[in-house]
Design an enzyme around this catalytic site. Structure first.
Site, PDB file in Angstrom:
ATOM      1  N   LYS A  30       0.814  -1.217   0.000  1.00 49.69           N
ATOM      2  CA  LYS A  30       0.000   0.000   0.000  1.00 49.69           C
ATOM      3  C   LYS A  30       0.847   1.267   0.000  1.00 49.69           C
ATOM      4  CE  LYS A  30      -4.437  -1.672   1.579  1.00 49.69           C
ATOM      5  NZ  LYS A  30      -5.519  -1.599   2.575  1.00 49.69           N
ATOM      6  N   ARG A  67      -4.000  -9.827   5.461  1.00 50.86           N
ATOM      7  CA  ARG A  67      -4.554  -9.879   4.105  1.00 50.86           C
ATOM      8  C   ARG A  67      -3.445  -9.414   3.164  1.00 50.86           C
ATOM      9  NH1 ARG A  67      -7.782  -6.627   0.479  1.00 50.86           N
ATOM     10  NH2 ARG A  67      -9.396  -7.876  -0.533  1.00 50.86           N
TER      11      ARG A  67
END
Length: 228
Positions: free
Chosen positions: A174, A208
């Site tokens: 991210k 995740r």
């Protein structure tokens, strides 16, 4: 699965920043063939469906989904909470500020940890009042947060473990990594491993990820470290 994944998460709607909503039918058309194929091929693997629509959740459950992962934490569909209570399968409540289309438009918090925790526990209490307790909490890294908000949440992750529910984190590749290191998603693996390890040390129960083998190794080493 062969690299150590316990759960396969299947999403048919993009929730990246600036992503627009797609019609319900398009989501189902994208979702059902992969879901049915995976359910048939891997009958013993936990399959999670990433959706914020109650109708998709109902359909996915009929087709063999084992859990629902909702980026809106029940906010985008007023029927979702009742639906989940009826389906009685595990449900991930994630925090998001706004919608994917506008979530990164100058997000502001007075205390990001407290506000995210209050939201998650508030949504959990709505389900508890319906007799439902199969809940997983996700602070929603990158969903309506600046880089500093994300690192604050990561540092304070144990705050979310003070209740009865496990915590899931989605940090993989991210922007909090890329903006810090000058990387791009396709070469952010090292940063991902570091932050996943910090998350595990700070109380995360589920990661995740995109890179399963590396995440599995991080989990195994962290568990050995904790037991030493």
């Amino acid at each position: 699965i062969t690299q150590g994944a316990d759960i396969i998460d299947i999403g048919a709607v993009s929730t990246r920043p600036k992503a627009r909503e797609i019609p319900l039918k398009e989501e189902l058309d994208r979702l059902l063939t992969p879901l049915r194929t995976l359910r048939k091929k891997f009958p013993d693997t936990i399959l999670s469906v990433d959706t914020y629509r109650s109708e998709v959740a109902r359909t996915a459950c009929r087709e063999g989904a084992d859990m629902i992962n909702d980026i809106s934490g029940g906010r985008f569909d007023e029927q979702m909470m009742d639906t989940i209570a009826i389906l009685s399968i595990p449900y991930v409540i994630m925090h998001i500020r706004g919608t994917p289309e506008n979530m990164q438009d100058n997000p502001v918090y007075s205390n990001v940890t407290r506000e995210v925790k209050d939201f998650l526990l508030g949504q959990a209490s709505l389900l508890e009042n319906k007799g439902f307790h199969k809940i997983i909490l996700d602070p929603g890294f990158g969903f309506g947060k600046t880089r500093d908000h994300n690192f604050t949440l990561l540092k304070n992750l144990r705050e979310f473990r003070k209740g009865p529910y496990p915590v899931m984190t989605g940090i993989s590749r991210k922007s909090m990594i890329n903006r810090s290191l000058g990387t791009k998603p396709d070469n952010a693996l090292t940063g991902t491993i570091v932050l996943n390890t910090i998350a595990l040390l700070n109380g995360a129960n589920i990661l995740r990820v995109h890179d399963v083998k590396e995440a599995y190794q991080s989990v195994k080493l962290t568990e050995i470290y904790k037991e030493a």
